[in-house]
Write an enzyme that holds these catalytic residues in place. Sequence first.
Site, PDB file in Angstrom:
ATOM      1  N   LYS A  20      60.679  28.580  31.626  1.00 52.67           N
ATOM      2  CA  LYS A  20      59.726  27.475  31.841  1.00 52.67           C
ATOM      3  C   LYS A  20      58.321  27.873  31.405  1.00 52.67           C
ATOM      4  O   LYS A  20      57.632  27.128  30.717  1.00 52.67           O
ATOM      5  CB  LYS A  20      59.690  27.051  33.325  1.00 52.67           C
ATOM      6  CG  LYS A  20      61.012  26.562  33.865  1.00 52.67           C
ATOM      7  CD  LYS A  20      60.875  25.990  35.273  1.00 52.67           C
ATOM      8  CE  LYS A  20      60.440  26.984  36.331  1.00 52.67           C
ATOM      9  NZ  LYS A  20      61.409  28.080  36.565  1.00 52.67           N
ATOM     10  N   ARG A  75      59.726  21.865  43.752  1.00 54.04           N
ATOM     11  CA  ARG A  75      60.795  22.842  44.010  1.00 54.04           C
ATOM     12  C   ARG A  75      61.820  22.301  45.006  1.00 54.04           C
ATOM     13  O   ARG A  75      62.795  22.954  45.290  1.00 54.04           O
ATOM     14  CB  ARG A  75      60.218  24.071  44.661  1.00 54.04           C
ATOM     15  CG  ARG A  75      59.707  25.309  43.964  1.00 54.04           C
ATOM     16  CD  ARG A  75      60.408  25.897  42.844  1.00 54.04           C
ATOM     17  NE  ARG A  75      60.377  27.351  42.793  1.00 54.04           N
ATOM     18  CZ  ARG A  75      59.522  28.063  42.072  1.00 54.04           C
ATOM     19  NH1 ARG A  75      58.585  27.490  41.364  1.00 54.04           N
ATOM     20  NH2 ARG A  75      59.622  29.372  42.050  1.00 54.04           N
ATOM     21  N   ARG A  87      61.489  41.291  32.930  1.00 56.36           N
ATOM     22  CA  ARG A  87      60.248  40.526  32.721  1.00 56.36           C
ATOM     23  C   ARG A  87      59.023  41.311  33.190  1.00 56.36           C
ATOM     24  O   ARG A  87      59.032  41.950  34.228  1.00 56.36           O
ATOM     25  CB  ARG A  87      60.336  39.208  33.494  1.00 56.36           C
ATOM     26  CG  ARG A  87      59.088  38.357  33.364  1.00 56.36           C
ATOM     27  CD  ARG A  87      59.344  36.928  33.740  1.00 56.36           C
ATOM     28  NE  ARG A  87      59.371  36.706  35.178  1.00 56.36           N
ATOM     29  CZ  ARG A  87      59.512  35.488  35.727  1.00 56.36           C
ATOM     30  NH1 ARG A  87      59.674  34.429  34.965  1.00 56.36           N
ATOM     31  NH2 ARG A  87      59.518  35.359  37.028  1.00 56.36           N
ATOM     32  N   ARG A 121      66.139  34.568  45.177  1.00 54.18           N
ATOM     33  CA  ARG A 121      65.410  33.469  44.519  1.00 54.18           C
ATOM     34  C   ARG A 121      66.387  32.516  43.833  1.00 54.18           C
ATOM     35  O   ARG A 121      66.181  31.308  43.822  1.00 54.18           O
ATOM     36  CB  ARG A 121      64.404  34.040  43.510  1.00 54.18           C
ATOM     37  CG  ARG A 121      63.245  34.744  44.193  1.00 54.18           C
ATOM     38  CD  ARG A 121      62.384  35.482  43.199  1.00 54.18           C
ATOM     39  NE  ARG A 121      61.671  34.585  42.318  1.00 54.18           N
ATOM     40  CZ  ARG A 121      61.253  34.909  41.100  1.00 54.18           C
ATOM     41  NH1 ARG A 121      61.515  36.104  40.615  1.00 54.18           N
ATOM     42  NH2 ARG A 121      60.572  34.058  40.385  1.00 54.18           N
TER      43      ARG A 121
END
Length: 208
Positions: free
Chosen positions: A13, A88, A127, A165
Amino acid sequence: MNIVLLGAPGAGKGTVAQELVADFGFAHISTGDLLRAAVKSGSELGVKAKSYMDAGELVPDQLVIDLVKERLQADDAQKGFILDGFPRNTVQAVTLDSELGAMGNPLDAALLIDVEPKVIIERLSNRRTCRACGFTGNASHEVCPNCGGEMYQRDDDKPETIRHRLDVYESQTAPLVEYYKGHSILKEVNGDRPVDEVYADVKALLAL
Ligand code: AMP
């Protein structure tokens, strides 16, 4: 154009948002970035949000909703925005719709970047994020290619938090796919491909 980006953490995203912002000048509203900035500044909001973020939990709705409402009022957001990481859950989605309705500035598209969980786990472990500008890179970036800032691994990108998550995404955020389908604004792109291919499809889907 007003766009919501949907997709699991690590789906891409932020990367798609960075490209759209560079090419079309939309305002990039990332609640994750706004919250991380609040934590860094030590503000009251940051202090309240930090423990939820470190645990990979959602920050309470009202804190995030207030943050987004304020950001949506800014001048740059009137010319089009990309919401990245918000909404969310359904409460946030419904609140967003009523807020944008009141502003006369509704959503044009909800873009789902679809990536398999196995790929997500690999991507998130690899990441790295720029401490200065928020640029998203990977473990091969020693300094930020955007601003030269320090690249670091977010606490919530550590393996023990990633799984949680993803569970939070499945249970709370994934139902928004049906929500936006019901509003006839859902677009879907396969995010499990090189960035350039994903971005080309995104532009075609959004008729940009
Ligand atoms: P992100 O950078 O979008 O992955 O967000 C990092 C963390 O910030 C999430 O794991 C949550 O703890 C918090 N967060 C970001 N956006 C929201 C949101 N819309 N609602 C609640 N918590 C959020």
